[in-house]
Write a protein that holds these residues in place. Sequence first.
Motif, PDB file in Angstrom:
ATOM      1  N   ALA A 247      -4.665   7.571 -10.919  1.00 60.77           N
ATOM      2  CA  ALA A 247      -5.047   8.384  -9.715  1.00 60.77           C
ATOM      3  C   ALA A 247      -5.735   9.823 -10.031  1.00 60.77           C
ATOM      4  CB  ALA A 247      -3.860   8.709  -8.835  1.00 60.77           C
TER       5      ALA A 247
ATOM      6  N   GLU B 137       0.747   2.932  -3.496  1.00 59.60           N
ATOM      7  CA  GLU B 137      -0.416   3.400  -3.845  1.00 59.60           C
ATOM      8  C   GLU B 137      -0.855   4.729  -2.940  1.00 59.60           C
ATOM      9  OE1 GLU B 137      -0.384  -0.817  -4.892  1.00 59.60           O
ATOM     10  OE2 GLU B 137       0.192   0.374  -3.203  1.00 59.60           O
ATOM     11  N   GLU B 138      -0.433   4.619  -1.772  1.00 59.20           N
ATOM     12  CA  GLU B 138      -0.764   5.861  -1.097  1.00 59.20           C
ATOM     13  C   GLU B 138      -0.066   6.967  -1.415  1.00 59.20           C
ATOM     14  OE1 GLU B 138      -2.711   7.971   1.804  1.00 59.20           O
ATOM     15  OE2 GLU B 138      -3.018   5.923   1.376  1.00 59.20           O
TER      16      GLU B 138
ATOM     17  N   GLY C 134       0.819  -1.304   0.049  1.00 56.41           N
ATOM     18  CA  GLY C 134       0.054  -0.111   0.115  1.00 56.41           C
ATOM     19  C   GLY C 134       0.874   1.167   0.013  1.00 56.41           C
TER      20      GLY C 134
ATOM     21  N   ASN D  96      -1.550   8.441  -4.553  1.00 54.74           N
ATOM     22  CA  ASN D  96      -3.027   9.097  -4.247  1.00 54.74           C
ATOM     23  C   ASN D  96      -2.725  10.496  -3.292  1.00 54.74           C
ATOM     24  OD1 ASN D  96      -4.769   6.538  -4.816  1.00 54.74           O
ATOM     25  ND2 ASN D  96      -4.573   5.963  -2.642  1.00 54.74           N
TER      26      ASN D  96
ATOM     27  N   ARG E  57       0.223   5.060 -13.502  1.00 54.31           N
ATOM     28  CA  ARG E  57      -0.158   5.048 -12.117  1.00 54.31           C
ATOM     29  C   ARG E  57      -0.843   6.548 -11.801  1.00 54.31           C
ATOM     30  NH1 ARG E  57       0.976   1.285  -8.090  1.00 54.31           N
ATOM     31  NH2 ARG E  57       2.333  -0.383  -8.460  1.00 54.31           N
TER      32      ARG E  57
END
Length: 358
Positions: free
Chosen positions: A209, A163-164, A160, A167, A205
């Motif tokens: 996002a 991904e964080e 994660g 984000n 990515r």
Amino acid sequence: MPDTHQGIRGPAIFLAQFIGDEAPFDSLDGIARWAAEQGYQAIQLPTVDSRFIDLHKAAESQSYCDELNARCEKAGVVISELSTHLQGQLVAVHPACDDLFDDFAPAELHGKPQERTEWAIEQLQLAAKASQRLGLTAHATFSGALLWPFVYPWPQRPDGLVEEGFNELARRWRPILDAFNEAGVDLCFEIHPGEDLHDGASFERFLAAVDNHPRAKILYDPSHLLLQQLDYLEFIDRYHERIGMFHVKDAEFNPNGRSGVYGGYQGWVERPGRFRSLGDGQIDFSGIFSRLTQYGFDGWAVLEWECCIKDAAQGAAEGAPFIEAHLIQPAGRAFDDFAGVTTSVSRNRRILGLSSHL
């Protein structure tokens, strides 16, 4: 129908590596005249030095922007794009790099990372409005980086984390992208090591996002792809619909038994991967100009000069004719039109041995 694509424009030059404290490099009028004398038709203008452009004033005043355009036109060039590379870098900075990147911000913001980020975001929003007032359609920047210290997965990255990071990057950039959308200007991220957007996979990515934001584009610079050992020609095939700007910069990669992509902490002269003046490296520019022309790219071909061996003056002088020699006038008709044949649905069906009735 004839092809109305006018082709790549150029040559243009990015001024970041040439701005200085001595004439003609210390004023907009002087450096614009110098660029024109070197054979360039346009200048890509950094926005961190008020001697060349006052970003606040450009965002607020149409008359000021009209004056800037007139001064450049008098000197013999136009502005191709504005650049906020340094400010974009500061939109997202990992704490490990806080001290190093403080130099990109005003002195009063040093040691204040949150205020520095807010300043950087404001700078990008001003650049969107300034670009609109100047009549520009694309803008150059860096994405910044929260994840670059973790680009190599050792120690193991926790699930994660990536991904964080993306984000959060998207959270910071989404309002900026919206501002550029309101201004009618594409925001082109230079795909560059040291940035979270450093290759095709990382750009994808980010694009996911920000929900495939229509203004999220790529500043294509093949030198940064070569030094990562990416296929920089196939990159165009994959991402041509998102390529909004083009830096013409050469490079070479000569790995050996001592070091490779990472460079072994060596200086630019000693490391296997290094930037070179146009024509002195390994980049296949004929292939690049052909592919970009094939896909209808009609932006500027902008020299970004960086070389650890050749002097900047020589590199600039050689850059304009190099770019000029690679520009392609798109074909207005098929090469075999001289042997063209008449066509109709009934004739085509007859050639295929089909009934003349549908």
